[in-house]
Design an enzyme around this catalytic site. Sequence first.
Site, PDB file in Angstrom:
ATOM      1  N   ASP A   7       0.800  -1.060  -0.020  1.00  0.00           N
ATOM      2  CA  ASP A   7       0.093   0.011  -0.165  1.00  0.00           C
ATOM      3  C   ASP A   7       0.745   1.203   0.167  1.00  0.00           C
ATOM      4  O   ASP A   7       2.203   1.136   0.468  1.00  0.00           O
ATOM      5  CB  ASP A   7      -0.831  -0.029   1.018  1.00  0.00           C
ATOM      6  CG  ASP A   7      -1.892   1.139   1.373  1.00  0.00           C
ATOM      7  OD1 ASP A   7      -2.501   1.486   0.388  1.00  0.00           O
ATOM      8  OD2 ASP A   7      -1.973   1.686   2.469  1.00  0.00           O
ATOM      9  N   ASP A   9       0.000   5.141   1.051  1.00  0.00           N
ATOM     10  CA  ASP A   9      -0.096   6.109   2.198  1.00  0.00           C
ATOM     11  C   ASP A   9      -0.424   5.413   3.484  1.00  0.00           C
ATOM     12  O   ASP A   9      -1.027   4.476   3.605  1.00  0.00           O
ATOM     13  CB  ASP A   9      -1.423   7.016   2.208  1.00  0.00           C
ATOM     14  CG  ASP A   9      -1.475   7.813   0.683  1.00  0.00           C
ATOM     15  OD1 ASP A   9      -0.341   7.994   0.321  1.00  0.00           O
ATOM     16  OD2 ASP A   9      -2.517   8.010   0.057  1.00  0.00           O
TER      17      ASP A   9
END
Length: 184
Positions: A7, A9
């Site tokens: 992922d 952020d």
Amino acid sequence: MKLAILDRDGVINHDSDNYIKSIDEWRPLPGSIEAIARLSKAGFDVCVATNQSGLARGYFDLSTLNLMHRKMKDLVEEQGGRIDKIEYCPHSPDDNCYCRKPLPGMYQHILSCYPDIDPKKVYVVGDSLRDLEAAETVGCPSILVSTGKGKRTLQKGGIPKNTQVVDDLEAAVLHIIYHQRTSD
């Protein structure tokens, strides 16, 4: 061939409940760039899968998103690594798309680009329940980092049973490399 899906952020860069809207707001977490380079140097293809509803909400445009991703890739390349693929969902939660995590569309697309890799050997690293749920749907083991929204995710509970929990991306990368070596 080895593969890891990260992922963005809260895992690679600082996160904000107000969204990361500019290249200046995109700041890597301590050690994350070096961790990606280490994973790459260990022979892994590194892919990023990220929900980016800020596009649909009008907080930033595609050009700005591309600049943020170019900055991320350049920083990793400066450390001798690479990011092989970036998938993003530009939709808002109300769009009911198939690519927005927790739905598995982005992960399925990435895995389709690597048809010879068993999903059970592809680690997914995230900081939210939706990252882990999408990984579980496609059969990938998951690692929850405590950075970003990770601590909140852990406190809320309900994470998939076999999820590993680590401090940050550096610890996740060490876990991935160790388990890859012991399973070969």
